[in-house]
Design a protein around this motif. Structure first.
Motif, PDB file in Angstrom:
ATOM      1  N   TYR A  20      95.333 -67.592 165.260  1.00 49.20           N
ATOM      2  CA  TYR A  20      95.152 -66.142 165.186  1.00 49.20           C
ATOM      3  C   TYR A  20      94.790 -65.502 166.521  1.00 49.20           C
ATOM      4  N   ALA A  40     106.607 -55.347 164.230  1.00 51.55           N
ATOM      5  CA  ALA A  40     105.825 -56.555 163.948  1.00 51.55           C
ATOM      6  C   ALA A  40     106.769 -57.542 163.279  1.00 51.55           C
ATOM      7  N   ALA A  42     107.240 -60.788 161.295  1.00 52.79           N
ATOM      8  CA  ALA A  42     106.332 -61.534 160.419  1.00 52.79           C
ATOM      9  C   ALA A  42     107.006 -62.764 159.840  1.00 52.79           C
ATOM     10  N   VAL A  74     103.268 -61.920 163.767  1.00 50.38           N
ATOM     11  CA  VAL A  74     102.182 -62.075 162.797  1.00 50.38           C
ATOM     12  C   VAL A  74     102.597 -63.131 161.764  1.00 50.38           C
ATOM     13  N   SER A  94      98.396 -58.136 164.659  1.00 53.58           N
ATOM     14  CA  SER A  94      99.394 -58.887 165.426  1.00 53.58           C
ATOM     15  C   SER A  94      98.711 -59.793 166.436  1.00 53.58           C
ATOM     16  N   VAL A 101      98.719 -54.375 161.670  1.00 52.70           N
ATOM     17  CA  VAL A 101     100.154 -54.329 161.346  1.00 52.70           C
ATOM     18  C   VAL A 101     100.543 -52.951 160.801  1.00 52.70           C
TER      19      VAL A 101
END
Ligand code: SF4
Length: 642
Positions: A20, A40, A42, A74, A94, A101
């Motif tokens: 993270y 973003a 994902a 992310v 992110s 996000v």
């Protein structure tokens, strides 16, 4: 932005905080204020899985190359991090800039596996974004997705604004430019954008289609709900593979594929009937040899990786595989670069190729005969003989490998117990060869998956085999494969059941996914987190029968939930392949002759690149020539051919 103090407090309390923290080597942090579109990207699984996805790395590189655009990553927070985030009231953020996000313009998911669907909902919820597309206002990010699951995205239709069908390299930039345009010139902008997006080839806007059902629950029709929306969404392809990313993000922690990756070829000519990728990635396009070599030079210089994967669905089918491996072995002999061919073909894998790889450092050798008996391999059109496999095993053990991994499936169409036991015979024969070379040190790993019929394949009409029968076959195989030197593993039948349901489901499954997530479903692809009973409860609450989707034979006449998504491969071809399988007839590789699958016509190709002997030259020249002649900037002619 998420407060650094809060992150500093939370990260030491969770496993693998590097999942993270971001800030990895080669990660790109562009100026947030300057960017006109912020995306973003994902991946709905943990960092280690998402970071191994080449598709997302390609899009990350592509978007960040555009001066006015920005892309950040992310991944799904693992269970401990989710708990910590919820307790602290911390929204999904992110990795690059730690922006929530929710502050991005677009949230783009890569959907590669149906068992990630509950994570998609969880990520939306953690981001503070309403789950249902119909409940999101103009201030919410657009929620879009690409990836193999979008070829039947109906179960997720309620949650997404649009899906990209096919290869995202060109479509994504077109979409982002349209987004900019609509935001500038329209207020409200969203519906106008979606209407216009629906006319871009390869874009599917689910709420612009109406689905009706028969009384027996089968789909009766799928039709555009508005004028100007295409009745059928044809997948998008890139005529020429764009340059591969050569500055990928290098993770701080071990990920699933911790190595450099260069895609050498897209598509496959083999025509295995169970293989969705082999059908949906047609036609084959190879990357020129010199481009691969240049990319590897740059990638190694930018990353320091000691292993490189030559990625494709069937790497040994790449026209220049031998010269490529030979050149890499010589060029990087001193650095002892490990070369990984993730998908070795069993019938033509040469001793020379094995020895070339061995001259550097050895990595694992994996082959996929898929079925134990010759008869069943004919049914699935896997043109590998037992002799091919044994010869290949001999070459591998003779070249110094101690361990061979073999992939099989059970529950294949027309399969009998004899076919299953033939797996054991084949494995024991391979182990026998290994022992001749290495004595008791020789190993065979056997991985047995449950066959799942997938959309857009010749087996799309078939049921999955009943879980009880699968369990009995697994048991029989276990009994037939005792002894040292053999390691046996298989997939959980309940996991296969859920994948079978979700991969061929219709829109009504949206309520099941929602209820399963509300009941606590997360990380269904992970044995330690998967709770099949939650899904069973969700089906019961939604009043739907899972077996309707998993274990029901469909007829040719049935309107399948993915009928309006067109891969270029015709339904007539798929049905004929299914009939041929029932007759035990194999079909030839495209390189031996065109089988008229429909792709050539659908993409207006004078000559299908899958067919060519000299695929590298012809595929590139043909496509470049066509693109130069016809396509407007950023748009390929092939896409305009529907
Ligand atoms: S059009 Fe012919 S050569 Fe091309 S992918 Fe289809 S079957 Fe193969």
């Amino acid at each position: 932005m998420i407060s650094t103090a809060l992150l500093d407090r939370i990260l030491p309390t969770v496993a693998k905080p590097a999942r993270y923290s971001g800030n990895e080597w080669n990660s790109m942090r562009k100026d947030w204020a300057q960017a006109k579109v912020r995306v973003a990207l994902a991946y709905p699984d943990v960092y280690e899985v998402g970071m191994s996805n080449l598709g997302l790395a390609i899009l990350y590189d592509l978007v960040n190359q555009q001066p006015e655009m920005l892309a950040e990553r992310v991944y799904a927070p693992w269970l401990d991090m989710e708990r910590a985030m919820r307790q602290a009231g911390m929204p999904l953020f992110s990795l690059e800039s730690h922006h929530p996000v929710r502050d991005f313009d677009i949230l783009g998911f890569s959907l590669q596996y149906e068992l990630n669907y509950s994570n998609v909902l969880n990520m939306l919820d953690l981001a503070g974004i309403p789950l249902l597309a119909s409940q999101r206002n103009e201030d919410c990010p657009l929620v879009i997705a690409g990836g193999t699951c979008t070829y039947n995205a109906e179960p997720l239709a309620d949650f997404f604004d649009l899906f990209v069908i096919g290869e995202g390299e060109e479509v994504l930039l077109e979409l982002l430019r349209l987004y900019l345009e609509c935001r500038k010139s329209h207020a409200p902008w969203k519906e106008e954008f979606l209407q216009q997006a629906a006319s871009i080839k390869g874009v599917y806007v689910p709420h612009l289609y109406r689905v009706a059902y028969h009384e027996d629950g089968t789909v009766s029709s799928i039709e555009p709900a508005k004028a100007g929306v295409p009745a059928r969404v044809q997948k998008r392809i890139v005529p020429v593979l764009p340059p591969p990313p050569v500055k990928p993000v290098v993770p701080f922690l071990n990920v699933v594929h911790d190595r450099g990756m260069v895609e050498i070829m897209r598509g496959c000519t083999r025509g295995c009937r169970f293989c969705q990728a082999g059908m949906i990635y047609r036609p084959v396009r190879e990357r020129p040899l010199q481009e691969v070599l240049d990319a590897i030079d740059q990638l190694l210089a930018h990353t320091g990786y000691e292993e490189i994967a030559l990625v494709s669905l069937s790497s040994t089918d790449y026209t220049g595989i031998e010269p490529l491996v030979r050149e890499l072995s010589q060029r990087y002999a001193e650095q002892r670069l490990a070369i990984s061919l993730p998908s070795l073909r069993t019938d033509t894998f040469s001793v020379a190729l094995a020895q070339m790889i061995q001259r550097t450092r050895k990595t694992g050798l994996t082959f996929a005969p898929e079925a134990g008996s010759e008869r069943l391999r004919q049914v699935i059109n896997k043109s590998v003989t037992a002799d091919d496999l044994l010869r290949t095993a001999e070459a591998a053990y003779a070249s110094g490998w101690l361990r061979i991994k073999l992939y099989f499936m059970i529950g294949l169409p027309t399969e009998t117990l004899e076919d299953v036991l033939a797996i054991a015979d084949l494995v024991k024969a391979v182990r026998g060869i290994g022992r001749c070379w290495h004595g008791p040190r020789a190993q065979v790993s056997v991985s047995v998956a449950t066959f799942i019929p997938k959309a857009h394949t010749p087996f799309q009409w078939l049921p999955i085999e009943d879980a009880g029968q699968i369990a009995a076959k697994q048991q029989a195989l276990r009994r037939a494969l005792p002894g040292r030197g053999i390691e046996l593993s298989w997939s959980d039948p309940m996991t296969a059941w859920l994948e079978a349901v979700l991969s061929r489901g219709d829109r009504r499954l949206g309520q099941v996914i929602l209820r399963a997530w509300q009941l606590g479903a997360r990380f269904d692809a992970w044995a330690e987190a998967f709770q099949p009973q939650l899904w069973q409860q969700a089906f019961a609450k939604a009043g739907l029968d899972a077996s309707f989707y998993a274990t029901r034979q469909r007829s040719f006449a049935e309107v399948l939930p993915w009928t309006h998504i067109h891969t270029g491969v015709s339904t007539a071809f798929l049905w004929e392949e299914y009939q041929r399988s029932l007759r035990g007839e194999s079909s030839i590789d495209c390189r031996g002759g065109c089988q008229d699958c429909g792709v050539r016509v659908a993409f207006d190709l004078d000559r299908c690149p899958s067919l060519a002997d000299d695929t590298v030259r012809i595929a590139s020249e043909h496509a470049r020539d066509k693109a130069d002649r016809v396509a407007p900037a950023g748009r390929s002619h092939m896409m305009d051919s529907e």
